[in-house]
Design a protein around this motif. Structure first.
Motif, PDB file in Angstrom:
ATOM      1  N   ASP A  37      -5.135   7.685   3.268  1.00  0.00           N
ATOM      2  CA  ASP A  37      -4.585   7.321   2.061  1.00  0.00           C
ATOM      3  C   ASP A  37      -5.645   7.016   0.878  1.00  0.00           C
ATOM      4  O   ASP A  37      -5.070   6.592  -0.232  1.00  0.00           O
ATOM      5  N   ARG A  38      -6.810   7.340   1.173  1.00  0.00           N
ATOM      6  CA  ARG A  38      -7.799   7.021   0.262  1.00  0.00           C
ATOM      7  C   ARG A  38      -8.245   8.017  -0.603  1.00  0.00           C
ATOM      8  O   ARG A  38      -8.232   9.286  -0.316  1.00  0.00           O
TER       9      ARG A  38
ATOM     10  N   GLY B 189      -6.372   3.312  -2.550  1.00  0.00           N
ATOM     11  CA  GLY B 189      -6.188   3.344  -1.194  1.00  0.00           C
ATOM     12  C   GLY B 189      -7.398   2.777  -0.264  1.00  0.00           C
ATOM     13  O   GLY B 189      -7.492   3.060   1.075  1.00  0.00           O
TER      14      GLY B 189
ATOM     15  N   ARG C 266       2.071   7.481  -6.606  1.00  0.00           N
ATOM     16  CA  ARG C 266       0.850   8.197  -7.225  1.00  0.00           C
ATOM     17  C   ARG C 266       1.098   9.248  -8.165  1.00  0.00           C
ATOM     18  O   ARG C 266       2.012  10.100  -8.037  1.00  0.00           O
TER      19      ARG C 266
ATOM     20  N   TYR D  55      -4.129   1.070  -5.433  1.00  0.00           N
ATOM     21  CA  TYR D  55      -3.834   2.151  -5.740  1.00  0.00           C
ATOM     22  C   TYR D  55      -4.520   3.324  -5.190  1.00  0.00           C
ATOM     23  O   TYR D  55      -4.108   4.511  -4.524  1.00  0.00           O
TER      24      TYR D  55
ATOM     25  N   VAL E  15       0.962   4.473  -2.663  1.00  0.00           N
ATOM     26  CA  VAL E  15       0.872   5.790  -2.213  1.00  0.00           C
ATOM     27  C   VAL E  15       1.744   6.578  -2.768  1.00  0.00           C
ATOM     28  O   VAL E  15       1.760   7.879  -2.974  1.00  0.00           O
ATOM     29  N   GLU E  16       3.269   6.165  -2.533  1.00  0.00           N
ATOM     30  CA  GLU E  16       4.309   6.938  -2.961  1.00  0.00           C
ATOM     31  C   GLU E  16       4.766   7.103  -4.357  1.00  0.00           C
ATOM     32  O   GLU E  16       5.418   7.803  -4.805  1.00  0.00           O
TER      33      GLU E  16
ATOM     34  N   MET F 173       0.945  -1.208   0.051  1.00  0.00           N
ATOM     35  CA  MET F 173      -0.076   0.096   0.068  1.00  0.00           C
ATOM     36  C   MET F 173       0.826   1.268  -0.072  1.00  0.00           C
ATOM     37  O   MET F 173       0.510   2.305  -0.848  1.00  0.00           O
ATOM     38  N   ARG F 174       1.930   1.251   0.857  1.00  0.00           N
ATOM     39  CA  ARG F 174       2.855   2.370   0.815  1.00  0.00           C
ATOM     40  C   ARG F 174       3.471   2.765  -0.529  1.00  0.00           C
ATOM     41  O   ARG F 174       3.829   3.853  -0.987  1.00  0.00           O
TER      42      ARG F 174
ATOM     43  N   TRP G 218      -6.580  -3.193   1.185  1.00  0.00           N
ATOM     44  CA  TRP G 218      -5.457  -3.663   1.194  1.00  0.00           C
ATOM     45  C   TRP G 218      -5.117  -5.051   0.155  1.00  0.00           C
ATOM     46  O   TRP G 218      -6.278  -5.557  -0.365  1.00  0.00           O
TER      47      TRP G 218
ATOM     48  N   PRO H  67      -8.528   0.458   4.508  1.00  0.00           N
ATOM     49  CA  PRO H  67      -7.065   1.139   5.173  1.00  0.00           C
ATOM     50  C   PRO H  67      -7.405   2.922   5.441  1.00  0.00           C
ATOM     51  O   PRO H  67      -8.520   3.222   5.356  1.00  0.00           O
TER      52      PRO H  67
END
Length: 228
Positions: free
Chosen positions: A126-127, A186, A56, A184, A53-54, A49-50, A189, A122
Protein backbone atom coordinates in the motif's frame (compact mmCIF):
# COMPACT_ATOMS: atom_id res chain seq x y z
CA UNK A 1 27.24 42.50 45.97
CA UNK A 2 25.21 40.91 43.21
CA UNK A 3 21.52 40.49 43.77
CA UNK A 4 20.11 37.04 43.17
CA UNK A 5 17.97 36.70 40.08
CA UNK A 6 14.26 36.27 40.62
CA UNK A 7 12.78 34.20 37.84
CA UNK A 8 9.24 34.43 36.59
CA UNK A 9 7.06 31.45 37.30
CA UNK A 10 5.48 29.85 34.25
CA UNK A 11 1.96 31.05 33.64
CA UNK A 12 -0.32 28.00 33.58
CA UNK A 13 -2.79 27.56 30.73
CA UNK A 14 -6.33 28.79 31.26
CA UNK A 15 -8.66 26.22 32.87
CA UNK A 16 -10.52 25.48 29.61
CA UNK A 17 -7.26 25.05 27.67
CA UNK A 18 -5.80 22.98 30.49
CA UNK A 19 -8.82 20.70 30.40
CA UNK A 20 -8.41 20.17 26.65
CA UNK A 21 -4.70 19.42 27.06
CA UNK A 22 -5.38 16.92 29.83
CA UNK A 23 -8.04 15.22 27.71
CA UNK A 24 -5.66 15.03 24.74
CA UNK A 25 -2.89 13.70 26.95
CA UNK A 26 -5.08 10.96 28.37
CA UNK A 27 -6.33 10.08 24.88
CA UNK A 28 -2.84 9.71 23.41
CA UNK A 29 -1.66 7.82 26.51
CA UNK A 30 -4.51 5.33 26.10
CA UNK A 31 -3.77 5.08 22.37
CA UNK A 32 -0.07 4.49 23.00
CA UNK A 33 -0.79 1.75 25.52
CA UNK A 34 -3.19 0.14 23.03
CA UNK A 35 -0.56 0.27 20.27
CA UNK A 36 2.05 -1.27 22.55
CA UNK A 37 -0.34 -4.11 23.42
CA UNK A 38 -1.70 -4.53 19.89
CA UNK A 39 0.50 -2.99 17.17
CA UNK A 40 -1.86 -4.01 14.37
CA UNK A 41 -4.43 -1.54 12.93
CA UNK A 42 -6.72 -0.05 15.58
CA UNK A 43 -10.26 1.27 15.28
CA UNK A 44 -10.75 3.00 11.91
CA UNK A 45 -7.14 2.48 10.81
CA UNK A 46 -7.75 -0.21 8.22
CA UNK A 47 -11.00 1.22 6.79
CA UNK A 48 -9.59 4.75 6.46
CA UNK A 49 -6.42 3.48 4.88
CA UNK A 50 -8.44 1.41 2.41
CA UNK A 51 -10.53 4.47 1.49
CA UNK A 52 -7.42 6.48 0.64
CA UNK A 53 -5.92 3.62 -1.37
CA UNK A 54 -9.12 3.23 -3.37
CA UNK A 55 -9.34 6.96 -4.14
CA UNK A 56 -5.79 7.54 -5.34
CA UNK A 57 -5.14 9.40 -8.57
CA UNK A 58 -2.13 10.81 -10.40
CA UNK A 59 -2.77 14.45 -9.45
CA UNK A 60 -3.57 13.64 -5.83
CA UNK A 61 -0.50 11.41 -5.56
CA UNK A 62 1.81 14.13 -6.89
CA UNK A 63 0.26 16.63 -4.48
CA UNK A 64 0.58 14.25 -1.53
CA UNK A 65 4.23 13.53 -2.32
CA UNK A 66 4.98 17.25 -2.55
CA UNK A 67 3.26 18.12 0.73
CA UNK A 68 4.90 15.16 2.43
CA UNK A 69 8.33 16.31 1.26
CA UNK A 70 7.66 19.84 2.54
CA UNK A 71 6.69 18.42 5.92
CA UNK A 72 9.65 16.07 6.15
CA UNK A 73 12.72 16.15 8.35
CA UNK A 74 14.92 18.02 5.87
CA UNK A 75 12.39 20.77 5.17
CA UNK A 76 11.44 21.24 8.82
CA UNK A 77 15.10 21.32 9.85
CA UNK A 78 15.72 23.98 7.22
CA UNK A 79 12.73 26.06 8.39
CA UNK A 80 13.88 25.86 12.01
CA UNK A 81 17.45 26.75 10.99
CA UNK A 82 16.28 29.78 9.00
CA UNK A 83 14.14 30.97 11.90
CA UNK A 84 17.08 30.44 14.26
CA UNK A 85 19.42 32.39 11.99
CA UNK A 86 16.96 35.27 11.61
CA UNK A 87 16.56 35.49 15.38
CA UNK A 88 20.32 35.46 15.92
CA UNK A 89 20.77 38.15 13.26
CA UNK A 90 18.17 40.24 15.10
CA UNK A 91 19.95 39.56 18.42
CA UNK A 92 16.88 37.83 19.82
CA UNK A 93 19.04 35.40 21.75
CA UNK A 94 16.42 34.03 24.13
CA UNK A 95 13.89 33.43 21.36
CA UNK A 96 16.54 31.68 19.26
CA UNK A 97 17.28 29.34 22.17
CA UNK A 98 13.54 28.76 22.59
CA UNK A 99 13.17 27.75 18.92
CA UNK A 100 16.19 25.44 19.16
CA UNK A 101 14.89 23.70 22.29
CA UNK A 102 11.42 23.33 20.82
CA UNK A 103 12.73 21.77 17.60
CA UNK A 104 15.25 19.49 19.28
CA UNK A 105 12.61 18.32 21.74
CA UNK A 106 10.31 17.38 18.87
CA UNK A 107 13.12 15.44 17.20
CA UNK A 108 13.78 13.56 20.44
CA UNK A 109 10.09 12.70 20.85
CA UNK A 110 9.98 11.27 17.33
CA UNK A 111 13.22 9.30 17.65
CA UNK A 112 12.57 7.76 21.07
CA UNK A 113 8.85 7.30 20.42
CA UNK A 114 9.52 5.23 17.32
CA UNK A 115 12.36 3.36 19.02
CA UNK A 116 10.39 2.44 22.14
CA UNK A 117 7.02 1.67 20.56
CA UNK A 118 8.36 0.07 17.36
CA UNK A 119 5.02 -0.17 15.57
CA UNK A 120 5.26 -1.71 12.08
CA UNK A 121 4.20 0.44 9.15
CA UNK A 122 1.21 -0.42 6.94
CA UNK A 123 1.66 -3.21 4.37
CA UNK A 124 4.40 -2.59 1.83
CA UNK A 125 1.96 -3.12 -1.04
CA UNK A 126 0.00 0.00 0.00
CA UNK A 127 2.99 2.33 0.24
CA UNK A 128 3.80 4.86 -2.46
CA UNK A 129 7.09 6.03 -0.91
CA UNK A 130 9.94 4.25 0.83
CA UNK A 131 10.23 4.44 4.62
CA UNK A 132 12.54 2.28 6.72
CA UNK A 133 11.88 3.28 10.33
CA UNK A 134 8.91 2.56 12.58
CA UNK A 135 5.44 4.02 12.25
CA UNK A 136 4.31 5.42 15.63
CA UNK A 137 4.14 8.34 16.09
CA UNK A 138 4.23 10.01 12.67
CA UNK A 139 7.42 12.06 12.54
CA UNK A 140 6.01 14.23 9.76
CA UNK A 141 2.88 15.02 11.77
CA UNK A 142 4.74 15.72 15.01
CA UNK A 143 7.64 17.61 13.44
CA UNK A 144 5.50 19.81 11.22
CA UNK A 145 3.06 20.81 13.95
CA UNK A 146 5.93 21.75 16.28
CA UNK A 147 8.24 23.55 13.84
CA UNK A 148 5.55 25.25 11.76
CA UNK A 149 3.61 25.91 14.94
CA UNK A 150 6.42 27.63 16.82
CA UNK A 151 7.45 29.72 13.80
CA UNK A 152 3.86 30.73 13.04
CA UNK A 153 2.97 31.56 16.65
CA UNK A 154 6.11 33.65 17.11
CA UNK A 155 5.55 35.45 13.80
CA UNK A 156 1.91 36.06 14.71
CA UNK A 157 3.07 38.22 17.61
CA UNK A 158 4.21 40.93 15.20
CA UNK A 159 1.24 40.62 12.82
CA UNK A 160 -2.28 41.93 13.24
CA UNK A 161 -5.74 41.50 11.86
CA UNK A 162 -6.19 39.63 8.60
CA UNK A 163 -2.47 38.90 8.17
CA UNK A 164 -2.27 37.19 11.53
CA UNK A 165 -5.40 35.15 10.84
CA UNK A 166 -4.12 34.23 7.36
CA UNK A 167 -0.75 33.07 8.69
CA UNK A 168 -2.29 30.86 11.37
CA UNK A 169 -4.86 29.44 8.96
CA UNK A 170 -2.24 28.56 6.34
CA UNK A 171 -0.03 26.99 9.03
CA UNK A 172 -2.91 24.87 10.35
CA UNK A 173 -3.96 23.76 6.85
CA UNK A 174 -0.37 22.84 6.02
CA UNK A 175 -0.01 20.70 9.14
CA UNK A 176 -3.30 18.92 8.41
CA UNK A 177 -2.22 18.41 4.80
CA UNK A 178 1.08 16.86 5.87
CA UNK A 179 -0.65 14.38 8.16
CA UNK A 180 -3.27 13.41 5.60
CA UNK A 181 -0.60 12.99 2.93
CA UNK A 182 1.15 10.36 5.05
CA UNK A 183 -2.03 8.31 5.29
CA UNK A 184 -2.69 8.74 1.57
CA UNK A 185 0.82 7.58 0.72
CA UNK A 186 0.27 4.44 2.79
CA UNK A 187 3.17 4.91 5.19
CA UNK A 188 1.18 5.67 8.35
CA UNK A 189 -2.00 4.47 9.99
CA UNK A 190 -4.38 7.31 10.95
CA UNK A 191 -3.65 6.66 14.63
CA UNK A 192 0.07 7.31 13.96
CA UNK A 193 -0.80 10.73 12.56
CA UNK A 194 -3.26 11.52 15.35
CA UNK A 195 -0.63 10.63 17.94
CA UNK A 196 1.94 12.81 16.18
CA UNK A 197 -0.40 15.79 16.22
CA UNK A 198 -1.31 15.35 19.88
CA UNK A 199 2.28 14.81 21.01
CA UNK A 200 3.21 17.94 19.05
CA UNK A 201 0.40 20.02 20.59
CA UNK A 202 1.34 18.90 24.08
CA UNK A 203 5.05 19.65 23.55
CA UNK A 204 4.31 23.07 22.03
CA UNK A 205 2.01 23.93 24.92
CA UNK A 206 4.65 22.90 27.45
CA UNK A 207 7.32 24.96 25.66
CA UNK A 208 5.20 28.11 25.49
CA UNK A 209 4.16 27.69 29.12
CA UNK A 210 7.81 27.76 30.20
CA UNK A 211 8.96 30.30 27.60
CA UNK A 212 9.07 33.23 30.09
CA UNK A 213 11.27 31.21 32.47
CA UNK A 214 13.65 30.23 29.68
CA UNK A 215 13.83 33.80 28.36
CA UNK A 216 14.65 35.21 31.78
CA UNK A 217 17.31 32.60 32.43
CA UNK A 218 18.88 33.31 29.04
CA UNK A 219 18.98 37.04 29.81
CA UNK A 220 20.58 36.32 33.19
CA UNK A 221 23.26 34.12 31.58
CA UNK A 222 23.99 36.77 28.95
CA UNK A 223 24.21 39.51 31.57
CA UNK A 224 26.58 37.44 33.68
CA UNK A 225 28.73 36.69 30.61
CA UNK A 226 28.87 40.40 29.74
CA UNK A 227 30.14 41.26 33.24
CA UNK A 228 32.93 38.66 33.09
Amino acid sequence: MESSAVFTRPKPPRPAALGVLIALGLAVLALTIAVLAHPDPLGPDASWMRWFVEHRGDTATSLAKGISMLGGTAAMTLLAAVAYAVLLWGRRWETAVFVAITGLGAAALVYFGKLLIARPRPPLADRLVIETNHSYPSGHALGSIVVVGVVALLAARVLHGVWRALLLTVAALFVVGVGVSRIYLGVHWPTDVFAGWVFGILWLSLCFTFEPVLAERCRAVLARAARN
